[in-house]
Design a protein around this motif. Structure first.
Motif, mmCIF file in Angstrom:
data_model
loop_
_atom_site.group_PDB
_atom_site.id
_atom_site.type_symbol
_atom_site.label_atom_id
_atom_site.label_comp_id
_atom_site.label_asym_id
_atom_site.label_seq_id
_atom_site.Cartn_x
_atom_site.Cartn_y
_atom_site.Cartn_z
ATOM 1 N N SER A 201 5.063 8.012 -0.281
ATOM 2 C CA SER A 201 4.132 8.153 0.836
ATOM 3 C C SER A 201 3.837 6.783 1.422
ATOM 4 O O SER A 201 3.547 5.835 0.680
ATOM 5 C CB SER A 201 2.836 8.794 0.349
ATOM 6 O OG SER A 201 1.893 8.883 1.390
ATOM 7 N N ALA A 202 3.903 6.675 2.752
ATOM 8 C CA ALA A 202 3.608 5.408 3.410
ATOM 9 C C ALA A 202 2.102 5.184 3.455
ATOM 10 O O ALA A 202 1.339 6.089 3.732
ATOM 11 C CB ALA A 202 4.171 5.395 4.819
ATOM 12 N N GLY A 203 1.704 3.934 3.161
ATOM 13 C CA GLY A 203 0.287 3.573 3.231
ATOM 14 C C GLY A 203 -0.142 3.383 4.670
ATOM 15 O O GLY A 203 0.638 3.554 5.606
ATOM 16 N N GLN A 204 -1.406 3.030 4.866
ATOM 17 C CA GLN A 204 -1.931 2.895 6.216
ATOM 18 C C GLN A 204 -1.601 1.588 6.818
ATOM 19 O O GLN A 204 -1.646 0.573 6.563
ATOM 20 C CB GLN A 204 -3.424 3.130 6.177
ATOM 21 C CG GLN A 204 -3.727 4.466 5.617
ATOM 22 C CD GLN A 204 -4.405 5.377 6.625
ATOM 23 O OE1 GLN A 204 -4.892 4.920 7.626
ATOM 24 N NE2 GLN A 204 -4.422 6.653 6.347
ATOM 25 N N ILE B 265 2.070 1.554 -6.702
ATOM 26 C CA ILE B 265 1.656 1.110 -5.374
ATOM 27 C C ILE B 265 2.231 -0.287 -5.140
ATOM 28 O O ILE B 265 2.049 -1.179 -5.968
ATOM 29 C CB ILE B 265 0.119 1.058 -5.259
ATOM 30 C CG1 ILE B 265 -0.473 2.422 -5.585
ATOM 31 C CG2 ILE B 265 -0.307 0.570 -3.884
ATOM 32 C CD1 ILE B 265 -1.958 2.382 -5.876
ATOM 33 N N CYS C 236 0.809 -1.226 0.000
ATOM 34 C CA CYS C 236 0.000 0.000 0.000
ATOM 35 C C CYS C 236 0.841 1.274 0.000
ATOM 36 O O CYS C 236 0.281 2.367 -0.090
ATOM 37 C CB CYS C 236 -1.008 0.040 1.132
ATOM 38 S SG CYS C 236 -2.225 -1.275 1.031
ATOM 39 N N ASP C 237 2.176 1.179 0.101
ATOM 40 C CA ASP C 237 3.009 2.366 0.012
ATOM 41 C C ASP C 237 3.031 2.883 -1.428
ATOM 42 O O ASP C 237 3.028 2.096 -2.379
ATOM 43 C CB ASP C 237 4.454 2.074 0.438
ATOM 44 C CG ASP C 237 4.625 1.938 1.938
ATOM 45 O OD1 ASP C 237 3.650 2.194 2.679
ATOM 46 O OD2 ASP C 237 5.738 1.581 2.366
ATOM 47 N N LEU C 238 3.060 4.204 -1.563
ATOM 48 C CA LEU C 238 3.175 4.855 -2.869
ATOM 49 C C LEU C 238 4.656 5.056 -3.148
ATOM 50 O O LEU C 238 5.380 5.616 -2.319
ATOM 51 C CB LEU C 238 2.446 6.197 -2.855
ATOM 52 C CG LEU C 238 2.433 6.984 -4.163
ATOM 53 C CD1 LEU C 238 1.654 6.233 -5.230
ATOM 54 C CD2 LEU C 238 1.821 8.359 -3.922
#
Length: 75
Positions: free
Chosen positions: A72-75, A36, A4-6
């Motif tokens: 960007s780090a995912g949740q 992703i 899930c990280d971009l």
């Protein structure tokens, strides 16, 4: 990095896959594109790679951690 990280691809692969000892050329230009992380395949030490989805192409490509940059780090 985790699913899930971009990420951004910082490498231009020339081959999309190898089948029957024959390399297939890349259909998409993914260097500089955002993707992703979908899966992590861990190897020995830091030799793991990631399956990265590039939704703008509907294409998933395996990439080493060395050729992707976390955006960007995912949740």
């Amino acid at each position: 990095m985790k699913p899930c990280d971009l990420v951004q691809c910082i490498f231009k692969p020339r081959v999309s896959r190898v089948e029957n000892d024959c390399a297939s050329p890349m259909e998409h230009h993914i260097k500089g594109e955002l993707g992703i992380i979908m899966e992590i395949h861990k190897g020995h030490g830091q030799s793991h790679h990631f399956n990265v989805l590039f939704p703008q192409f509907g294409y998933t490509h395996p990439l080493s951690w060395r050729v992707i940059k976390l955006i960007s780090a995912g949740q």
